[in-house]
Structure formats: structure tokens, C-alpha cells
Design a protein around this motif. Structure first.
Motif, PDB file in Angstrom:
ATOM      1  N   HIS A 170     -27.187  19.942  -2.053  1.00  0.00           N
ATOM      2  CA  HIS A 170     -27.018  19.838  -0.708  1.00  0.00           C
ATOM      3  C   HIS A 170     -26.021  18.416  -0.421  1.00  0.00           C
ATOM      4  O   HIS A 170     -25.151  18.580   0.574  1.00  0.00           O
ATOM      5  CB  HIS A 170     -28.336  19.262   0.297  1.00  0.00           C
ATOM      6  N   HIS A 171     -26.151  17.506  -0.998  1.00  0.00           N
ATOM      7  CA  HIS A 171     -25.420  16.143  -0.932  1.00  0.00           C
ATOM      8  C   HIS A 171     -23.760  16.541  -1.438  1.00  0.00           C
ATOM      9  O   HIS A 171     -22.840  16.403  -0.483  1.00  0.00           O
ATOM     10  CB  HIS A 171     -25.822  15.074  -2.030  1.00  0.00           C
ATOM     11  N   VAL A 172     -23.784  17.547  -2.413  1.00  0.00           N
ATOM     12  CA  VAL A 172     -22.247  17.540  -2.604  1.00  0.00           C
ATOM     13  C   VAL A 172     -21.763  18.623  -1.956  1.00  0.00           C
ATOM     14  O   VAL A 172     -20.522  18.438  -1.579  1.00  0.00           O
ATOM     15  CB  VAL A 172     -22.344  17.914  -4.316  1.00  0.00           C
ATOM     16  N   ALA A 173     -22.339  19.542  -1.616  1.00  0.00           N
ATOM     17  CA  ALA A 173     -21.807  20.805  -0.634  1.00  0.00           C
ATOM     18  C   ALA A 173     -21.440  20.064   0.737  1.00  0.00           C
ATOM     19  O   ALA A 173     -20.508  20.521   1.272  1.00  0.00           O
ATOM     20  CB  ALA A 173     -23.005  21.756  -0.423  1.00  0.00           C
ATOM     21  N   ALA A 174     -22.195  19.081   1.119  1.00  0.00           N
ATOM     22  CA  ALA A 174     -21.810  18.734   2.460  1.00  0.00           C
ATOM     23  C   ALA A 174     -20.630  17.786   2.306  1.00  0.00           C
ATOM     24  O   ALA A 174     -19.802  17.871   3.340  1.00  0.00           O
ATOM     25  CB  ALA A 174     -22.843  17.600   2.852  1.00  0.00           C
ATOM     26  N   ARG A 175     -20.368  16.869   1.166  1.00  0.00           N
ATOM     27  CA  ARG A 175     -19.210  16.361   1.093  1.00  0.00           C
ATOM     28  C   ARG A 175     -17.849  17.274   0.681  1.00  0.00           C
ATOM     29  O   ARG A 175     -16.768  16.776   1.162  1.00  0.00           O
ATOM     30  CB  ARG A 175     -19.436  15.374  -0.038  1.00  0.00           C
ATOM     31  N   ILE A 176     -18.206  18.301   0.093  1.00  0.00           N
ATOM     32  CA  ILE A 176     -16.902  19.337   0.008  1.00  0.00           C
ATOM     33  C   ILE A 176     -16.717  19.913   1.082  1.00  0.00           C
ATOM     34  O   ILE A 176     -15.560  20.024   1.537  1.00  0.00           O
ATOM     35  CB  ILE A 176     -17.355  20.352  -1.068  1.00  0.00           C
ATOM     36  N   ARG A 177     -17.488  20.348   2.321  1.00  0.00           N
ATOM     37  CA  ARG A 177     -17.323  20.913   3.434  1.00  0.00           C
ATOM     38  C   ARG A 177     -16.510  19.599   4.188  1.00  0.00           C
ATOM     39  O   ARG A 177     -15.515  20.020   4.948  1.00  0.00           O
ATOM     40  CB  ARG A 177     -18.710  21.282   4.277  1.00  0.00           C
ATOM     41  N   GLN A 178     -16.908  18.519   4.103  1.00  0.00           N
ATOM     42  CA  GLN A 178     -16.335  17.446   4.936  1.00  0.00           C
ATOM     43  C   GLN A 178     -14.855  17.554   4.584  1.00  0.00           C
ATOM     44  O   GLN A 178     -13.874  17.203   5.462  1.00  0.00           O
ATOM     45  CB  GLN A 178     -16.943  16.146   4.685  1.00  0.00           C
ATOM     46  N   ALA A 179     -14.568  17.365   3.068  1.00  0.00           N
ATOM     47  CA  ALA A 179     -13.209  17.100   2.661  1.00  0.00           C
ATOM     48  C   ALA A 179     -12.281  18.412   3.069  1.00  0.00           C
ATOM     49  O   ALA A 179     -11.233  18.345   3.365  1.00  0.00           O
ATOM     50  CB  ALA A 179     -13.190  17.265   1.226  1.00  0.00           C
ATOM     51  N   GLN A 180     -13.052  19.670   3.115  1.00  0.00           N
ATOM     52  CA  GLN A 180     -12.108  20.996   3.583  1.00  0.00           C
ATOM     53  C   GLN A 180     -11.839  20.786   4.781  1.00  0.00           C
ATOM     54  O   GLN A 180     -10.690  21.059   5.378  1.00  0.00           O
ATOM     55  CB  GLN A 180     -13.257  22.048   3.207  1.00  0.00           C
ATOM     56  N   ASP A 181     -12.700  20.071   5.569  1.00  0.00           N
ATOM     57  CA  ASP A 181     -12.054  20.006   7.025  1.00  0.00           C
ATOM     58  C   ASP A 181     -11.078  19.084   7.300  1.00  0.00           C
ATOM     59  O   ASP A 181     -10.195  19.345   8.222  1.00  0.00           O
ATOM     60  CB  ASP A 181     -13.628  19.491   7.946  1.00  0.00           C
ATOM     61  N   ILE A 182     -11.317  17.986   6.414  1.00  0.00           N
ATOM     62  CA  ILE A 182      -9.927  17.114   6.560  1.00  0.00           C
ATOM     63  C   ILE A 182      -8.745  17.699   5.945  1.00  0.00           C
ATOM     64  O   ILE A 182      -7.491  17.461   6.639  1.00  0.00           O
ATOM     65  CB  ILE A 182     -10.457  15.619   5.864  1.00  0.00           C
ATOM     66  N   VAL A 183      -8.516  18.240   4.837  1.00  0.00           N
ATOM     67  CA  VAL A 183      -7.445  18.654   4.192  1.00  0.00           C
ATOM     68  C   VAL A 183      -7.014  20.026   4.800  1.00  0.00           C
ATOM     69  O   VAL A 183      -5.783  20.340   4.855  1.00  0.00           O
ATOM     70  CB  VAL A 183      -7.480  18.816   2.748  1.00  0.00           C
ATOM     71  N   GLY A 184      -7.934  20.670   5.654  1.00  0.00           N
ATOM     72  CA  GLY A 184      -7.614  21.914   6.489  1.00  0.00           C
ATOM     73  C   GLY A 184      -7.475  22.966   5.277  1.00  0.00           C
ATOM     74  O   GLY A 184      -6.810  23.905   5.609  1.00  0.00           O
ATOM     75  N   ARG A 185      -7.894  23.161   4.185  1.00  0.00           N
ATOM     76  CA  ARG A 185      -8.073  23.908   3.232  1.00  0.00           C
ATOM     77  C   ARG A 185      -9.392  24.231   2.579  1.00  0.00           C
ATOM     78  O   ARG A 185     -10.134  23.236   2.475  1.00  0.00           O
ATOM     79  CB  ARG A 185      -6.946  23.862   2.080  1.00  0.00           C
ATOM     80  N   ARG A 186      -9.808  25.312   2.032  1.00  0.00           N
ATOM     81  CA  ARG A 186     -10.890  25.494   1.063  1.00  0.00           C
ATOM     82  C   ARG A 186     -10.542  24.811  -0.074  1.00  0.00           C
ATOM     83  O   ARG A 186      -9.404  25.019  -0.469  1.00  0.00           O
ATOM     84  CB  ARG A 186     -11.219  27.061   1.040  1.00  0.00           C
ATOM     85  N   ILE A 187     -11.375  24.092  -0.903  1.00  0.00           N
ATOM     86  CA  ILE A 187     -11.168  23.346  -1.758  1.00  0.00           C
ATOM     87  C   ILE A 187     -12.032  24.302  -2.949  1.00  0.00           C
ATOM     88  O   ILE A 187     -12.810  24.919  -3.059  1.00  0.00           O
ATOM     89  CB  ILE A 187     -11.929  21.890  -1.989  1.00  0.00           C
ATOM     90  N   ALA A 188     -11.269  24.358  -4.110  1.00  0.00           N
ATOM     91  CA  ALA A 188     -11.780  24.775  -5.560  1.00  0.00           C
ATOM     92  C   ALA A 188     -12.374  23.720  -6.294  1.00  0.00           C
ATOM     93  O   ALA A 188     -11.887  22.625  -6.359  1.00  0.00           O
ATOM     94  CB  ALA A 188     -10.772  25.695  -6.122  1.00  0.00           C
ATOM     95  N   VAL A 189     -13.492  23.671  -6.613  1.00  0.00           N
ATOM     96  CA  VAL A 189     -14.204  22.706  -7.637  1.00  0.00           C
ATOM     97  C   VAL A 189     -14.369  23.136  -9.119  1.00  0.00           C
ATOM     98  O   VAL A 189     -14.571  24.538  -9.443  1.00  0.00           O
ATOM     99  CB  VAL A 189     -15.499  22.322  -7.111  1.00  0.00           C
ATOM    100  N   GLU A 190     -13.968  22.368  -9.936  1.00  0.00           N
ATOM    101  CA  GLU A 190     -13.934  22.734 -11.325  1.00  0.00           C
ATOM    102  C   GLU A 190     -15.224  22.314 -12.008  1.00  0.00           C
ATOM    103  O   GLU A 190     -15.952  21.450 -11.732  1.00  0.00           O
ATOM    104  CB  GLU A 190     -12.971  22.092 -12.087  1.00  0.00           C
ATOM    105  N   ASN A 191     -15.846  23.372 -12.767  1.00  0.00           N
ATOM    106  CA  ASN A 191     -17.151  23.058 -13.750  1.00  0.00           C
ATOM    107  C   ASN A 191     -16.529  22.071 -14.854  1.00  0.00           C
ATOM    108  O   ASN A 191     -15.490  21.953 -15.611  1.00  0.00           O
ATOM    109  CB  ASN A 191     -17.213  24.167 -14.443  1.00  0.00           C
TER     110      ASN A 191
END
Length: 290
Positions: A124-145
Motif C-alpha cells: 500500500h505504501h509503495v503503490a501510493a507513492r508510485i501513483r503520486q509520482a505518476q501524477d507529477i510526471v504525467g506518465r505511467r511509470i515502469a518499476v524494475e524488479n
């Protein structure tokens, strides 16, 4: 916004490293299809280096792979940095921006990519931060394993954790097959089974790289050596299971002669050809005529 430069599924790329600037600039047309850079290493850079980046960006699609966002960290995301990153991505028409599913800061940069505990709370913590980052950069982000060497508290398996984060954040996956292999050896699981658990519909790109054999049961992800045969095989497995995706050869130091890097890229292309048949062949013919 300037039109983004998307990549075909059979594109092959190299890391845009300062030590490679001159051979990258003088490379023949079609030697590679795209370049990847870490935006924090180039934002605000001017002079000779900035001009070289602009020249390469004008000729080749650029993707970005961040190093310092610390998606798993506890401190607030650096919104100023993310806004500057968005400007950089827009300027260079970057369609793919990726980061690591890890953290790298705690009251300052730790200069390493550390694993996140595999727990529901962390999802939940990481997903919320990814959504926030996506909103700011205006793109979907890809995260790496990511590769890791000591597992923090695990309430679920690594594959389940990755899937849960991707689903809750509604983001994409940058699949690093070398990291899968390294982790499989170091933590005693089957690499092909791990790949089978990844959500193929979310894969945006693939990374392949070399590692260091510390011992039979300890591999270190270095990006400083040629790709090992077992990792090449795992790339074949990924292409067979998920189809073709833009694939980057990572090399960060111990650079060989540039021709050797291009030979490794040809190995990627050969594998793409094997799994895509005439589609990859036609694309390669087009590059040769360019």
C-alpha cells in the motif's frame, strides 16, 4: 506537450553513459534503436556534455531509468525533482520512464538500492507513492524488479509482492532478467517459475546485463561484465513466454571495445528474430536500408 517517441517491440538499446558518448555519436545508423539514461545524471547538465545529449536525443529515442526516487522510502517524495524530471522527459520526448522497486534514502541518499519488505503494508505504501509520482510526471511509470542479497521481513513471496504493487499502483513492469537469475541463485528459487508468475500484460521493457560470480551460490549484479549464458537462456524464456519487448543491454563500467557491445546487441536481435520470425527480420532489413 511534444509528441512522445514510442519504441517498437523489437527495439534494442544501450545505456547512455558518459564514457560511451563518442562511440555512440559516431555509431552507424541502425547500430542500436534507442538509448537509456538516468535523468538525475543529466538534468541541468550543459556545455559539451549537454550538447552531446541533445545531439543523441535528436537522432535516437531516449528512455529514462531513475536511480534516486526511492519509491520504497519513508521520506516524502521529492516533488521538485519529479517536476524537473517531467520537464526533462518532455524535452526529450521520453515515453518510458522507469524506476527501481526499492528504496535508497533515509535522511539522505544511501547510494544503494535496498529491498523493500514483502508485506501488505509495504504494498500500500509503495503503490501510493508510485501513483503520486505518476501524477507529477504525467506518465505511467515502469518499476524494475531489483536484485537483493538479504531479504527483509517477508509476509509474501517476491513475485506476489511485485504483482500486488503493480496492480494497486496501476503501473508497468521493467523486467530485468539478470536480476531474476541473480536472485534465483542467491535465494534458491527457480528463475523460469518466477518469470511465469510475472504479469506479461504489464511489461514495458526488458533489461539484460552481466553479473559477477562470487561463488556457486552467490551472484552479484554488477553491470560490469558480458551477459552470462544462463542469462541469455532466461532472455529466450522471457521472449517465448511474453513476446518481444524493447530490450536494453546494461553496461555501467569495465567497458569493452564498442564493437563488443554491438556484438552483444546482435545476440539480443538474434534471439528476437528466433522468437518473432519475419517480423524481426523485416525490422532489421529496414535498419540496414536507413
Amino acid at each position: 506537450m511534444t509528441a512522445l517517441r514510442s519504441l517498437p517491440s523489437n527495439a534494442v538499446g544501450l545505456g547512455l553513459r558518459r564514457a560511451l558518448l563518442e562511440p555512440l555519436r559516431s555509431a552507424d545508423a541502425g547500430a542500436f534503436d534507442f538509448l537509456e539514461c538516468a535523468p538525475e545524471n543529466w538534468i541541468g547538465v550543459g556545455g559539451r556534455l549537454g550538447e552531446a545529449l541533445d545531439a543523441l536525443s535528436a537522432r535516437h529515442p531516449i528512455t529514462c531509468h531513475g536511480l534516486s526516487l526511492s519509491l520504497g522510502g519513508c521520506l516524502p517524495l521529492d516533488e521538485t525533482f519529479l517536476k524537473r524530471t517531467r520537464q526533462f522527459l518532455d524535452r526529450h520526448r521520453v515515453a518510458l520512464y522507469s524506476e527501481h522497486l526499492s528504496y535508497c534514502s533515509d535522511d539522505g541518499q544511501l547510494y544503494d538500492l535496498l529491498p523493500i519488505p514483502f508485506t501488505e503494508e509495504a504494498v500500500h505504501h509503495v503503490a501510493a507513492r508510485i501513483r503520486q509520482a505518476q501524477d507529477i510526471v504525467g506518465r505511467r511509470i515502469a518499476v524494475e524488479n531489483v536484485s537483493y542479497y538479504a531479504a527483509p521481513h517477508a509476509g509474501m513471496g517476491e513475485a506476489a509482492f511485485i504483482n500486488a504493487v503493480l496492480a494497486e499502483a496501476d503501473c508497468e513492469l521493467l523486467l530485468d532478467v539478470n536480476n531474476v537469475y541473480v536472485n534465483a541463485i542467491n535465494h534458491g528459487y527457480d528463475a523460469a517459475d518466477f518469470l511465469a508468475a510475472m504479469p506479461g500484460e504489464r511489461i514495458a521493457s526488458i533489461h539484460v546485463a552481466g553479473h559477477f560470480d562470487e561463488a556457486e551460490d552467490l551472484k552479484v549484479d554488477t553491470h560490469g561484465a558480458p551477459v552470462k549464458p544462463d542469462v541469455w537462456h532466461l532472455l529466450d524464456v522471457a521472449f517465448q513466454r511474453f513476446g518481444l519487448h524493447p530490450t536494453l543491454l546494461e553496461r555501467d563500467f569495465n567497458f569493452p571495445p564498442f564493437g563488443e557491445l554491438l556484438d552483444e546487441l546482435e545476440q539480443v536481435r538474434a534471439r528476437m528474430q528466433r522468437h518473432a520470425g519475419p517480423v524481426a527480420s523485416h525490422a532489421r532489413d529496414d535498419r540496414a536500408r536507413a
